[in-house]
Design an enzyme around this catalytic site. Structure first.
Site, PDB file in Angstrom:
ATOM      1  N   GLU A 168     -33.417 -17.196  -5.670  1.00 47.40           N
ATOM      2  CA  GLU A 168     -32.545 -17.825  -4.742  1.00 47.40           C
ATOM      3  C   GLU A 168     -31.720 -17.090  -3.752  1.00 47.40           C
ATOM      4  OE1 GLU A 168     -32.651 -20.777  -3.380  1.00 47.40           O
ATOM      5  OE2 GLU A 168     -30.763 -21.033  -2.174  1.00 47.40           O
TER       6      GLU A 168
ATOM      7  N   ASP B 252     -49.169 -25.359  16.427  1.00 51.94           N
ATOM      8  CA  ASP B 252     -48.195 -25.814  15.502  1.00 51.94           C
ATOM      9  C   ASP B 252     -47.953 -25.570  14.172  1.00 51.94           C
ATOM     10  OD1 ASP B 252     -46.034 -27.998  14.736  1.00 51.94           O
ATOM     11  OD2 ASP B 252     -46.302 -29.002  16.414  1.00 51.94           O
TER      12      ASP B 252
ATOM     13  N   LYS C 291     -35.447  -0.509   2.832  1.00 52.63           N
ATOM     14  CA  LYS C 291     -35.293  -1.212   4.083  1.00 52.63           C
ATOM     15  C   LYS C 291     -34.120  -0.619   4.903  1.00 52.63           C
ATOM     16  CE  LYS C 291     -37.224  -5.534   3.048  1.00 52.63           C
ATOM     17  NZ  LYS C 291     -37.803  -5.551   4.199  1.00 52.63           N
TER      18      LYS C 291
ATOM     19  N   TYR D 149     -32.320 -14.137  -2.900  1.00 49.21           N
ATOM     20  CA  TYR D 149     -33.257 -13.485  -2.136  1.00 49.21           C
ATOM     21  C   TYR D 149     -33.933 -14.585  -1.105  1.00 49.21           C
ATOM     22  CZ  TYR D 149     -31.984  -8.997  -4.351  1.00 49.21           C
ATOM     23  OH  TYR D 149     -31.383  -8.153  -4.786  1.00 49.21           O
TER      24      TYR D 149
ATOM     25  N   THR E  18     -34.743  -2.371  -1.665  1.00 46.82           N
ATOM     26  CA  THR E  18     -33.685  -2.578  -0.732  1.00 46.82           C
ATOM     27  C   THR E  18     -32.996  -1.655   0.029  1.00 46.82           C
ATOM     28  OG1 THR E  18     -32.400  -4.373  -2.179  1.00 46.82           O
ATOM     29  CG2 THR E  18     -31.379  -4.003  -0.338  1.00 46.82           C
TER      30      THR E  18
ATOM     31  N   HIS F 239     -31.472 -16.235  -9.208  1.00 45.40           N
ATOM     32  CA  HIS F 239     -31.619 -15.126  -8.526  1.00 45.40           C
ATOM     33  C   HIS F 239     -32.401 -15.079  -7.338  1.00 45.40           C
ATOM     34  CE1 HIS F 239     -30.460 -11.038  -7.819  1.00 45.40           C
ATOM     35  NE2 HIS F 239     -31.690 -10.777  -7.596  1.00 45.40           N
TER      36      HIS F 239
ATOM     37  N   TRP G 218     -20.948 -24.510  -7.908  1.00 45.89           N
ATOM     38  CA  TRP G 218     -22.337 -24.804  -7.123  1.00 45.89           C
ATOM     39  C   TRP G 218     -23.278 -24.485  -8.395  1.00 45.89           C
ATOM     40  CZ3 TRP G 218     -26.525 -21.567  -5.843  1.00 45.89           C
ATOM     41  CH2 TRP G 218     -26.547 -20.382  -6.454  1.00 45.89           C
TER      42      TRP G 218
ATOM     43  N   HIS H 163     -18.154 -26.804  -1.316  1.00 48.81           N
ATOM     44  CA  HIS H 163     -18.081 -25.685  -0.355  1.00 48.81           C
ATOM     45  C   HIS H 163     -19.683 -24.841  -0.631  1.00 48.81           C
ATOM     46  CE1 HIS H 163     -17.717 -21.981   1.783  1.00 48.81           C
ATOM     47  NE2 HIS H 163     -17.647 -21.222   0.800  1.00 48.81           N
TER      48      HIS H 163
ATOM     49  N   HIS I  92     -28.409 -11.022 -15.293  1.00 43.62           N
ATOM     50  CA  HIS I  92     -27.332 -10.089 -15.001  1.00 43.62           C
ATOM     51  C   HIS I  92     -26.290 -10.981 -14.360  1.00 43.62           C
ATOM     52  CE1 HIS I  92     -29.000  -9.894 -10.495  1.00 43.62           C
ATOM     53  NE2 HIS I  92     -28.579 -10.749 -10.666  1.00 43.62           N
ATOM     54  N   HIS I  93     -26.428 -12.409 -14.354  1.00 43.38           N
ATOM     55  CA  HIS I  93     -25.304 -13.318 -14.301  1.00 43.38           C
ATOM     56  C   HIS I  93     -24.724 -13.697 -15.413  1.00 43.38           C
ATOM     57  CE1 HIS I  93     -26.271 -13.925  -9.776  1.00 43.38           C
ATOM     58  NE2 HIS I  93     -27.595 -13.628 -10.228  1.00 43.38           N
TER      59      HIS I  93
ATOM     60  N   SER J 273     -35.196  -7.111  11.348  1.00 45.79           N
ATOM     61  CA  SER J 273     -36.514  -6.064  11.573  1.00 45.79           C
ATOM     62  C   SER J 273     -37.096  -6.443  13.062  1.00 45.79           C
ATOM     63  CB  SER J 273     -37.410  -6.284  10.496  1.00 45.79           C
ATOM     64  OG  SER J 273     -37.014  -5.980   9.469  1.00 45.79           O
TER      65      SER J 273
ATOM     66  N   SER K  69     -37.331 -31.327   0.169  1.00 43.67           N
ATOM     67  CA  SER K  69     -37.668 -30.860   1.322  1.00 43.67           C
ATOM     68  C   SER K  69     -38.176 -29.556   1.660  1.00 43.67           C
ATOM     69  CB  SER K  69     -36.248 -31.132   2.176  1.00 43.67           C
ATOM     70  OG  SER K  69     -36.150 -30.301   3.557  1.00 43.67           O
ATOM     71  N   SER K  70     -37.253 -28.341   0.660  1.00 49.35           N
ATOM     72  CA  SER K  70     -37.579 -27.133   0.868  1.00 49.35           C
ATOM     73  C   SER K  70     -38.973 -26.707   0.443  1.00 49.35           C
ATOM     74  CB  SER K  70     -36.843 -26.171   0.002  1.00 49.35           C
ATOM     75  OG  SER K  70     -35.451 -25.938   0.257  1.00 49.35           O
TER      76      SER K  70
ATOM     77  N   ARG L  20     -11.818 -16.317 -10.507  1.00 47.93           N
ATOM     78  CA  ARG L  20     -12.315 -17.047  -9.244  1.00 47.93           C
ATOM     79  C   ARG L  20     -12.278 -18.605  -9.703  1.00 47.93           C
ATOM     80  NH1 ARG L  20     -18.832 -16.685  -9.595  1.00 47.93           N
ATOM     81  NH2 ARG L  20     -18.857 -18.135  -8.080  1.00 47.93           N
TER      82      ARG L  20
HETATM   83  C1  HEM Z   1     -28.824  -4.598  -4.250  1.00 47.69           C
HETATM   84  C2  HEM Z   1     -28.727  -5.917  -4.337  1.00 47.69           C
HETATM   85  C3  HEM Z   1     -27.803  -6.765  -5.135  1.00 47.69           C
HETATM   86  C4  HEM Z   1     -27.407  -6.555  -6.790  1.00 47.69           C
HETATM   87  C5  HEM Z   1     -27.723  -5.355  -7.398  1.00 47.69           C
HETATM   88  C6  HEM Z   1     -26.626  -7.650  -7.006  1.00 47.69           C
HETATM   89  C7  HEM Z   1     -26.080  -8.003  -8.216  1.00 47.69           C
HETATM   90  C8  HEM Z   1     -25.380  -9.109  -8.639  1.00 47.69           C
HETATM   91  C9  HEM Z   1     -24.718  -9.226  -9.734  1.00 47.69           C
HETATM   92  C10 HEM Z   1     -24.896  -8.379 -11.166  1.00 47.69           C
HETATM   93  C11 HEM Z   1     -24.077 -10.439  -9.884  1.00 47.69           C
HETATM   94  C12 HEM Z   1     -23.420 -11.008 -11.094  1.00 47.69           C
HETATM   95  C13 HEM Z   1     -21.982 -10.765 -11.039  1.00 47.69           C
HETATM   96  C14 HEM Z   1     -21.168 -11.514 -11.941  1.00 47.69           C
HETATM   97  O1  HEM Z   1     -21.242 -13.015 -11.943  1.00 47.69           O
HETATM   98  O2  HEM Z   1     -20.397 -11.046 -12.803  1.00 47.69           O
HETATM   99  C15 HEM Z   1     -24.227 -10.949  -8.615  1.00 47.69           C
HETATM  100  C16 HEM Z   1     -23.569 -12.271  -8.035  1.00 47.69           C
HETATM  101  C17 HEM Z   1     -24.146 -12.724  -7.075  1.00 47.69           C
HETATM  102  N1  HEM Z   1     -24.898 -12.237  -6.097  1.00 47.69           N
HETATM  103 FE1  HEM Z   1     -25.658 -10.613  -5.937  1.00 47.69          FE
HETATM  104  N2  HEM Z   1     -26.735  -8.685  -6.029  1.00 47.69           N
HETATM  105  C18 HEM Z   1     -27.382  -8.238  -4.992  1.00 47.69           C
HETATM  106  C19 HEM Z   1     -27.643  -8.856  -3.731  1.00 47.69           C
HETATM  107  C20 HEM Z   1     -27.165 -10.117  -3.535  1.00 47.69           C
HETATM  108  C21 HEM Z   1     -27.804 -10.643  -2.382  1.00 47.69           C
HETATM  109  C22 HEM Z   1     -28.775 -10.252  -1.187  1.00 47.69           C
HETATM  110  C23 HEM Z   1     -27.403 -12.037  -2.500  1.00 47.69           C
HETATM  111  C24 HEM Z   1     -27.669 -13.212  -1.552  1.00 47.69           C
HETATM  112  C25 HEM Z   1     -27.861 -13.072  -0.267  1.00 47.69           C
HETATM  113  C26 HEM Z   1     -26.546 -12.282  -3.607  1.00 47.69           C
HETATM  114  C27 HEM Z   1     -25.936 -13.299  -4.133  1.00 47.69           C
HETATM  115  C28 HEM Z   1     -24.910 -13.178  -5.005  1.00 47.69           C
HETATM  116  C29 HEM Z   1     -24.380 -14.520  -5.413  1.00 47.69           C
HETATM  117  C30 HEM Z   1     -24.189 -15.711  -4.758  1.00 47.69           C
HETATM  118  C31 HEM Z   1     -23.697 -14.097  -6.835  1.00 47.69           C
HETATM  119  C32 HEM Z   1     -22.562 -15.025  -7.507  1.00 47.69           C
HETATM  120  C33 HEM Z   1     -23.242 -16.078  -7.937  1.00 47.69           C
HETATM  121  C34 HEM Z   1     -22.168 -17.012  -8.925  1.00 47.69           C
HETATM  122  O3  HEM Z   1     -21.840 -16.581  -9.845  1.00 47.69           O
HETATM  123  O4  HEM Z   1     -21.657 -17.919  -8.149  1.00 47.69           O
HETATM  124  N3  HEM Z   1     -26.568 -10.911  -4.194  1.00 47.69           N
HETATM  125  N4  HEM Z   1     -24.902 -10.101  -7.945  1.00 47.69           N
HETATM  126 CU    CU Z   2     -28.310 -12.122  -9.239  1.00 47.77          CU
END
Ligand code: HEM
Ligand code: CU
Lengths: 537, 201
Positions: A267, A118, A343, A269, A340, A265, A154, A89, A314-315, A280, A181-182, A462
């Site tokens: 990614e 083009d 914006k 963004y 952010t 990370h 994933w 997924h 931070h992950h 916008s 591709s990307s 999870r």
């Molecule tokens: C103010 C903006 C953001 C902050 C401060 C933030 C912070 C964080 C942090 C600290 C984690 C880790 C949490 C953990 O695993 O314990 C996390 C996970 C994640 N964030 Fe964000 N994030 C932000 C915005 C975004 C945005 C814009 C996206 C995507 C469009 C995003 C997608 C994700 C994803 C996919 C994960 C989980 C990854 C995984 O463990 O599978 N985040 N974020």
């Molecule tokens: Cu991150």
């Protein structure tokens, strides 16, 4: 305007026109047309259909997850298969649905927004697209090999990925192809934007969508190869006796996380910056005011992109980093909230005292604004290391990233689709269907994901197929919401098909407040546009 | 249309140039991913962050034996991908913080071919890891066993008396992994050939 007539003439001569590069003789018809097309509009359309198909596929897997979690105990699947569901997924939604959808938007919009005929490399553009279906096929096939699809999440963490069956290899190949591709798509976009702008369109006159994609494309070129490297190392660990991540040979699984999140990370963004671009455009159009703080938007986008390279750990707060490292990554992450926030405030200021109307694109944009911002806040909560020690790998994180990805990226994609659909098809979509789609999506989205905050705070991990009974009620609510959300998307499909088939004729301008070169083209946008570059003042 | 064609030609050259540059960036970033590996190893080495497979320094710790406290050390043995048997002779021991202690393990290759394995330690609770100092360990080297060979291998360790008082039991768990392919120098157990995260070529 002169370029409009030129473009119309070009359209009228569509089939007779034979211009240098590729289109020798007649356009092929039927399947061959789509296989061989180098037209950015055709390719954009294919990207969008591909990503929507993957979205439905990923959605079916998600419903498989939610069906199992409807109540405690093992109901439908073996735990091994459940893990395949969550993993695939995630992979399908990220790499198959969201990313290609934005590339589809870029293909359709970048040339007509900057007045280019083009994309810069039309043939390569065709290849970028046609790499996708084989990759998707590999992912589907991987469910049917011994041991099934990869089930390591994933993020494909070692050591799980060193131990899986051949499904893992298929996933690695699929990701290599999707990554190639990307990268090709991104290079094409960068070159198009930098070299193909109409005379007079300076960088600081570029539409926001073009800006956000320029920066996104740079991010992609910088980090997709790092992901390719990480999964190549996984592959050689599996088959060629290397030990990058294999502890027995002196490697380190934690190293994988460092390399992955250096990609991972930025990614996230990559998946949100083009969404910022879309919003916008939509908000100013329906507030009937120019975008507030255009240049601060450009700078904010750039700073987000730069900062995104220094926050990856931070992950990984729980891997046992030294305190100094934890503090650095915590502060850097919190810092990202500043651009952010800029914006969000700019969008709010754009709406302030605007004469707003709420057609479907605007509804999705405003929905995005509210719900995405909630996801930003929960991101900040996760970024606080002592809190993250508690909620890492719980449903709280699942709630966070679905708020930013579904209510962020996906809602922006819906907003943009409704916004430009009349330009693409020449017909207005059915407003009642659009609004129903919005309200059902918004409500069911929150029913699905809001309770997950509580589940996570209460400690539900999870990626598990079964859970303690105290989590039962919220899980049941989430599952009901998920099925509602899934079925609501069929309204979107029906609305788009209906709009392609017919409907009220769209004018060139389509939306009263819309601005930009694309609205000077007739609707539907002619097959060849801006053969003679327009003059931008 | 001829002006269009000439504009296109002029552009095409510029486009190709940029394409090449961006391809170079792509290639460099692919290399960068791999370069991160030795880079992190260097960091870990310099900061001493990951010394799982190296003798710990005991010089710096308090050598005073704390007879007032006893710590139960439990030994756990696991096998992954190796047709060996692996057991602890003691099962568990009790030590005072600061006291040097030896424990012996037995490995046996029941298969009919020579095999090389590497043991990886881990600790429960994880917090105990930094107080558990291994002076000598069979896990610092790869072990190669001939068919049918049995070998007794030692661990010599000290528990730092700075161990938090909340910890009364430490589980030391070893998992033996099969080492195959390029990184197994056949038949030798080179001392500390496996440094923290060393890359094999
Ligand atoms: C103010 C903006 C953001 C902050 C401060 C933030 C912070 C964080 C942090 C600290 C984690 C880790 C949490 C953990 O695993 O314990 C996390 C996970 C994640 N964030 Fe964000 N994030 C932000 C915005 C975004 C945005 C814009 C996206 C995507 C469009 C995003 C997608 C994700 C994803 C996919 C994960 C989980 C990854 C995984 O463990 O599978 N985040 N974020
Ligand atoms: Cu991150």
């Amino acid at each position: 305007m002169s370029q409009t007539t030129a473009a119309t003439v070009a359209h009228a001569n569509d089939h007779a026109l034979d211009h240098g590069d590729h289109a020798h003789g007649h356009h092929p018809t039927g399947l061959m047309r789509w296989l061989t097309t180098t037209n950015h509009k055709d390719i954009g359309t294919m990207y969008l259909w591909f990503s929507f198909t993957m979205f439905l596929m990923g959605g079916v897997l998600a419903l498989g997850i939610r069906a199992e979690l409807f109540k405690p105990g093992l109901q439908l699947w073996h735990p091994e298969f459940f893990n395949q569901l969550t993993t695939m997924h995630g992979i399908i939604m990220v790499f198959g649905a969201i990313m290609p959808a934005f590339v589809g938007f870029a293909n359709w919009l970048v040339p007509i927004q900057i007045g280019a005929p083009d994309m810069a490399f039309a043939r390569m553009n065709n290849w970028s697209f046609w790499l996708l279906p084989p990759a998707a096929l590999l992912l589907v096939i991987s469910f049917f090999v011994p041991g099934g699809a990869t089930a390591g999440g994933w993020t494909l963490y070692a050591p799980l990925t060193s131990q899986m069956g051949p499904g893992m290899d298929l996933a690695i190949f699929a990701l290599h192809i999707l990554g190639a591709s990307s990268i090709m798509g991104s290079i094409n976009i960068v070159v198009t934007i930098l070299n193909m702008r109409a005379p007079g369109m300076t960088m600081m006159k570029m539409p926001m969508f073009v800006w956000t994609w320029l920066i996104t494309a740079y991010l992609l070129i910088a980090v997709m190869p790092v992901l390719a490297g990480a999964i190549t190392m996984t592959l050689t660990d599996r088959h060629f006796g290397t030990s990058f991540f294999n502890a027995a040979g002196g490697g380190d699984p934690v190293m994988y996380q460092h390399v992955f999140w250096f990609f991972g990370h930025p990614e996230v963004y990559i998946m949100i910056l083009p969404a910022f671009g879309i919003v916008s455009h939509v908000i100013p159009a329906f507030a009937r005011k120019p975008l507030f703080g255009y240049s601060s938007m450009v700078y904010a986008t750039s700073s987000i992109a730069i900062l995104s390279f220094i926050v990856w750990a931070h992950h990984m707060f729980v891997v046992g980093m030294p305190a100094a490292g934890v503090l650095f990554f915590m502060y850097a992450t919190v810092l990202i909230a500043v651009p952010t926030g800029v914006k969000v405030f700019n969008w709010l200021a754009t709406m302030w005292r605007g004469s707003m109307t709420f057609e479907t694109p605007m509804l999705f944009a405003v929905g995005f604004l509210f719900v995405f911002t909630m996801g930003g806040f929960t991101g900040l909560v996760c970024a606080i290391a002592p809190i993250d020690l508690q909620i890492q790998d719980t449903y709280y994180v699942v709630a966070h990233f679905h708020y930013v990805l579904v209510a962020g990226s996906l809602f922006a994609l819906f907003s943009g689709t409704y916004f430009w659909l009349p330009k693409w098809t020449g017909h207005m979509y059915n407003e009642a269907m659009g609004k129903t789609h919005f309200w059902l999506s918004l409500i069911f989205f929150n029913i699905t994901f809001f309770p997950m905050h509580f589940l996570g705070l209460a400690g539900m991990p999870r990626r598990i197929p079964d859970y303690a009974t105290q989590f039962a009620d919220f899980n049941m609510i989430a599952s009901i919401g998920a099925f509602g959300f899934g079925f609501s998307q069929l309204i979107f499909l029906a609305g788009v098909v209906k709009c392609i088939r017919g409907g009220e004729k769209a004018t060139a301008q389509v939306w009263e407040g819309a601005e930009g070169l694309e609205w000077t083209l007739p609707s539907p946008a002619p097959y060849h546009s801006f053969e003679v570059p327009p003059q931008v003042k | 249309m001829s002006t269009v064609a000439s504009v296109r030609l002029a552009r095409a050259a510029g486009n190709r140039q940029l394409l090449v540059r961006l391809l170079v960036v792509t290639a460099v970033m692919f290399g960068f991913g791999f370069a991160l590996v030795p880079f992190y190893e260097k960091i870990c080495q310099v900061t001493g962050l990951r010394s799982l497979l190296q003798p710990d320094h005991v010089g710096s710790i308090n050598s005073q034996i704390d007879y007032a406290r006893s710590i139960a050390i439990e030994f756990d043995t696991n096998m992954r991908g190796l047709p060996w048997t692996f057991r602890s002779l003691e099962g568990h021991v009790s030590v005072h913080p600061g006291e040097m202690q030896q424990a012996v393990f037995e490995i046996h290759n029941g298969s009919n071919r020579p095999l090389t394995g590497q043991a990886i330690p881990s600790y429960g609770p994880a917090l105990a890891a930094e107080y558990f100092r291994k002076v000598e360990c069979f896990c610092f080297t790869q072990q190669t066993l001939q068919p049918g060979e049995t070998r007794q291998v030692p661990v010599v360790f000290v528990v730092d008396s700075a161990l938090p008082s909340s910890i009364a039991t430490i589980t030391l768990s070893f998992t033996f992994f099969e080492v195959n392919g390029a990184q197994a120098p056949a038949g030798v157990s080179t001392p500390v050939s496996v440094k923290a995260g060393a890359v094999r070529s």
